[in-house]
Design a protein around this motif. Structure first.
Motif: not given
Length: 418
Positions: A180-183, A188-201
């Motif tokens: 799972s990608a959550l958490g 992106i552009q050298g900055q770190k982002f935390t995944v908090i949600g995944i959209m429906e396909k």
């Protein structure tokens, strides 16, 4: 009971006409079949295309007003003052806050900045061509964000410009193939982002290159601004405003938005707007007009075939009256009223036309079984009823004159005929 008997008799005579003169009847009904097939197939394909296009353009949203530099529809032909549009100021956070606090005819206001062709990385995995959007807190009130796993942004995250992100299903699958990608973390552009949600396909759209949620991602507007410059020399954000359902054509909202924008930008009464108010209905209206023209072409093409088919059914009915003149005389001598004879032949004509129309609709239904890639062809109940309705009308028009002639035959003369 007499009406049920009348319908039964009419159906029996129509079936006898089909069996006794099969080739003649088939050739006569062929025009109706081709005409109904042409009309309903065009409408079916048009409805399928329109539905698919509207789904592919769902990113525009419903009942949305966009405040932008450029209008979607230009007036004036070739005399378009491009330099005026180029010099217009971009939407700002200050204007967004002012509208968010002062508008009354809205359901939500959001400030959105977009940048395409981004590359996301997670560990040794990377994916390019992703649309990244920086949004304010109420974006989910303005546009649909169909989250399947996880959650939307909190007020604290948007106010603090935190590096949190919501990603599409294809992005999650490519960057996190084994879990799972959550958490998880994305760079992106050298900055770190935390995944908090995944959209429906969402799946592929009708047109290649159209944005879909599968290769889309949302982050907070402040976090987006840390990576990309905005304004006149950078990415120009748009203000999106959701209109109320009871505001027909979003007229009230558009008038209010124009007034508020002129106020905050200090425009004098004699000065023209230095912004464009675009409504999502503009695109929907343009699509509707385009397909109405295609539908009209279908009526014209099918109309000629139906006209030929109508004459064919009328010919069958004239022959039927001629062949059954003796029977008509016997029925009248036994007390059959004129309306009974009239409706008997009229129903027979309608049944014959319905058979031709039904075959045409059956052929259209077979088209829906042919795979068309991303385009899903469907035959709606409305188009089926339209085809049957047109068949009934053709049957009535084709059979009315022979039926009237049959109903006014003199019983004595009719009995003597052979």
């Amino acid at each position: 009971m007499i009406y049920l008997r009348l319908v039964f008799e009419s159906f029996r005579f129509a079936w006898q006409a089909l069996r006794s003169n099969l080739l003649r009847t088939i050739l006569s009904l062929l025009g109706v079949t081709i005409g109904i097939f042409a009309i309903i197939s065009v409408f079916t394909i048009v409805d399928s295309l329109e539905k698919s296009i509207r789904q592919s353009m769902s990113f525009v949203g419903e009942r949305i007003v966009y405040i932008q530099k450029w209008p979607w529809i230009f007036e004036g032909g070739n005399d378009i003052p491009w330099w005026k549009y180029m010099q217009r100021p971009s939407a700002t956070v200050r204007e967004y806050n002012f509208l968010n606090q002062n508008l009354e005819n809205d359901e939500g206001v959001a400030l959105v900045a977009r940048r395409g062709s981004n590359t996301f990385k997670h560990g040794s995995n990377s994916m390019s061509g992703i649309m990244l959007q920086g949004v304010t807190q109420d974006f989910n009130k303005v546009a649909e964000v169909p989250i399947e796993e996880g959650r939307y942004f909190t007020q604290q995250e948007t106010d603090g410009s935190r590096n949190v992100i919501i990603i599409g299903a294809e992005v999650a699958q490519n960057l996190f193939p084994n879990g799972s990608a959550l958490g998880g973390d994305i760079r992106i552009q050298g900055q770190k982002f935390t995944v908090i949600g995944i959209m429906e396909k969402q799946g592929a759209g009708l047109f290649e290159g159209m944005p879909t949620n599968d290769k889309n991602a949302y982050t907070t507007f402040g976090a987006f601004g840390k990576m990309f410059a905005s304004g006149q020399r950078g990415i120009e954000p748009n203000i999106m405003i959701k209109g109320r359902a009871d505001d027909e054509g979003l007229q009230n909202l558009e008038y209010e938005v124009r007034g508020k924008m002129r106020t905050i930008r200090g425009l004098k009464p004699y000065e023209e707007d230095n912004f464009a108010v675009n409504r999502s209905e503009m695109m929907a209206d343009a699509i509707g007009k385009m397909f109405s023209i295609i539908g009209l072409a279908g009526w014209v093409i099918g109309g000629f075939s139906i006209l030929v088919g109508g004459f064919g059914i009328a010919n069958i009915m004239f022959v039927s009256v001629k062949e059954r003149t003796n029977i008509i005389g016997i029925q009248k001598s036994l007390g059959a009223k004129n309306f009974f004879i009239l409706f008997q032949f009229l129903f027979e004509s309608v049944f014959l036309s319905l058979i031709g129309g039904g075959v045409g609709i059956l052929l259209v239904s077979l088209i829906t079984l042919i795979p068309m890639g991303t385009l899903e062809i469907f035959l709606s109940a409305g188009n089926i009823l339209l085809g049957l309705g047109v068949s009934v009308v053709i049957g009535v028009l084709s059979g009315i004159i022979p039926a009237v002639i049959a109903s006014h035959l003199d019983p004595v003369i009719a009995i003597r005929s052979k």
